[in-house]
Design an enzyme around this catalytic site. Structure first.
Site, short mmCIF file in Angstrom:
data_model
loop_
_atom_site.label_atom_id
_atom_site.label_comp_id
_atom_site.label_asym_id
_atom_site.label_seq_id
_atom_site.Cartn_x
_atom_site.Cartn_y
_atom_site.Cartn_z
CG ASP A 14 41.40 -20.00 37.82
OD1 ASP A 14 40.25 -19.39 37.37
OD2 ASP A 14 41.83 -20.22 37.68
NE ARG A 16 43.19 -17.94 28.99
CZ ARG A 16 43.61 -17.14 29.66
NH1 ARG A 16 43.86 -17.18 30.80
NH2 ARG A 16 43.98 -15.78 29.10
CG ASN A 87 49.58 -14.06 39.97
OD1 ASN A 87 48.94 -14.25 38.52
ND2 ASN A 87 49.32 -15.07 41.09
CG ASP A 89 47.50 -11.54 43.93
OD1 ASP A 89 48.83 -11.38 43.73
OD2 ASP A 89 47.24 -12.45 43.37
P1 CNA Z 1 44.65 -18.57 34.04
O1 CNA Z 1 44.44 -18.87 32.29
O2 CNA Z 1 43.10 -17.79 34.73
O3 CNA Z 1 45.07 -19.99 34.18
C1 CNA Z 1 45.28 -20.30 35.95
C2 CNA Z 1 45.79 -21.99 35.92
O4 CNA Z 1 46.43 -22.00 37.30
C3 CNA Z 1 44.34 -22.68 35.23
O5 CNA Z 1 44.78 -24.03 34.24
C4 CNA Z 1 43.58 -23.32 36.78
O6 CNA Z 1 43.82 -24.91 36.24
C5 CNA Z 1 45.08 -23.79 37.22
N1 CNA Z 1 44.77 -23.04 38.17
C6 CNA Z 1 43.45 -22.60 39.64
N2 CNA Z 1 43.73 -22.87 40.99
C7 CNA Z 1 44.43 -23.60 41.76
C8 CNA Z 1 45.55 -24.51 42.15
N3 CNA Z 1 45.02 -23.72 43.76
N4 CNA Z 1 46.75 -25.07 42.40
C9 CNA Z 1 47.01 -25.33 41.28
N5 CNA Z 1 46.14 -25.19 39.60
C10 CNA Z 1 45.26 -24.47 40.05
O7 CNA Z 1 45.58 -17.61 34.58
P2 CNA Z 1 47.03 -17.28 34.17
O8 CNA Z 1 47.55 -16.44 35.08
O9 CNA Z 1 47.36 -18.61 33.76
O10 CNA Z 1 46.61 -16.36 32.99
C11 CNA Z 1 47.46 -15.83 32.66
C12 CNA Z 1 46.99 -14.07 33.25
C13 CNA Z 1 45.81 -14.14 34.31
C14 CNA Z 1 47.25 -12.22 33.90
O11 CNA Z 1 47.13 -11.52 32.44
C15 CNA Z 1 46.76 -12.17 35.41
O12 CNA Z 1 46.59 -10.85 35.44
C16 CNA Z 1 45.87 -12.45 35.33
N6 CNA Z 1 44.99 -12.84 36.37
C17 CNA Z 1 46.11 -12.78 37.29
C18 CNA Z 1 44.70 -12.44 38.79
C19 CNA Z 1 45.57 -12.46 39.78
O13 CNA Z 1 46.69 -11.35 39.98
N7 CNA Z 1 45.39 -12.91 41.41
C20 CNA Z 1 43.85 -13.17 38.73
C21 CNA Z 1 43.11 -13.31 37.94
C22 CNA Z 1 43.74 -13.61 36.81
#
Ligand code: CNA
Length: 279
Positions: A14, A16, A87, A89
């Site tokens: 992720d 953050r 997301n 992905d």
């Molecule tokens: P973020 O801000 O990184 O938050 C992710 C949240 O998920 C955090 O609070 C973590 O504690 C929580 N978390 C992580 N893993 C788990 C899990 N297995 N179970 C439960 N909770 C978990 O990401 P957001 O999505 O809130 O922020 C938005 C951004 C992230 C968007 O603009 C996306 O494009 C961007 N993003 C997307 C991807 C992807 O497409 N997979 C990856 C990384 C970032």
């Protein structure tokens, strides 16, 4: 409504999470600030860091998680009004959630356009450039071609503005999974449901903006998305269905991935003509 946390168990970091999140691991790109990787001005000057990251995140390497298949089950059972995702992905598409049920609020790698003349390019065209380490340059005007991922300051896709008007009034259960709710306007959608709609937040860490907002109707499950969906499946009597769906689809992806890795090995053994492009 979901965020990057539903894909971390598929192997995609992720943003953050301290330590494992992308923002803590971008040193190799030498960015002045981690978020610059999704800043349009920075991209126009220096697109390489984004395309290096795009190669790592590119759809095709990763398999959807049980959380994705739980959402697919909700759809199969005609219980899903819409799936709003931040997301990029494409794992929801891979899990079989149909396009008309998806709002990919921050865009997708599925389509691509030239940033200058807006000419459309297919995902196959883009994939060849990204995996060939070639800067994708427009065949018409020599502008940079960018996947339709929404960068900071760019407009969200039109349906992000139209679909909530259809969906949120009728929603009787809003499930929010794996998101820090830090990114607006996506995060503001949680306030669009009617006062009698139950909202469930499933996240590893508590989100101040959500918790305690309205104790009568808000529920927070602190933990992993996959654990939460297995527990929900259990109380709904869907455990075997979810298990079967997840196992069946995952093994198909594994087979496809092995086949494509074998093909790539074969190709690597045969001499290739360099396709390097200069701009
Ligand atoms: P973020 O801000 O990184 O938050 C992710 C949240 O998920 C955090 O609070 C973590 O504690 C929580 N978390 C992580 N893993 C788990 C899990 N297995 N179970 C439960 N909770 C978990 O990401 P957001 O999505 O809130 O922020 C938005 C951004 C992230 C968007 O603009 C996306 O494009 C961007 N993003 C997307 C991807 C992807 O497409 N997979 C990856 C990384 C970032």
């Amino acid at each position: 409504m979901v965020g990057a946390g539903i894909s971390t168990s598929s192997g995609i970091p992720d943003f953050r999470s301290p330590g494992s999140g992308l923002y803590d691991n971008l040193q190799k790109y030498n960015l002045p600030h981690p978020t610059d990787i999704f800043e349009l001005d920075y991209f126009m000057d220096n697109p390489k860091p984004f395309f290096t990251l795009a190669k790592e995140l590119y759809p095709g390497h990763y398999i959807p998680s049980p959380a994705h298949y739980f959402i697919r089950l909700l759809h199969d059972k005609k219980l899903l009004t819409r799936h709003y995702t931040q997301n990029i992905d494409c794992l929801e598409r891979l899990a079989g959630i149909p396009e008309e049920k998806l709002v990919e609020a921050h865009g997708t790698f599925h389509t691509n356009h030239c940033v200058d003349c807006n000419k459309f390019y297919t995902k196959e065209w883009m994939k060849e450039k990204i995996f060939g380490d070639v800067l994708p340059v427009c065949e018409e005007c020599n502008g940079i071609v960018k996947p339709d991922i929404v960068f900071f300051g760019e407009n969200m896709p039109d349906h992000f503005y139209t679909k909530p008007l259809e969906d949120f009034d009728d929603c009787d259960l809003l499930i929010i999974m794996g998101t820090s709710l830090e990114v607006y306007p996506f995060a503001s959608l949680v306030a669009n449901v009617k006062p009698n709609c139950i909202r469930v937040l499933i996240n590893r860490v508590a989100i101040d903006k959500f918790s305690g907002r309205d104790k009568k109707r808000d529920i927070t499950f602190l933990g992993d998305c996959d654990d939460a969906v297995w527990q929900m499946a259990d109380v709904l009597g869907w455990t075997n269905e979810l298990k079967d769906l997840w196992k069946r689809e995952s093994s198909l992806f594994e087979q496809a991935r092995e086949k494509s890795d074998n093909n790539a090995d074969q190709e690597a053994k045969s001499p290739r003509i360099s396709k390097n492009n200069s701009r």
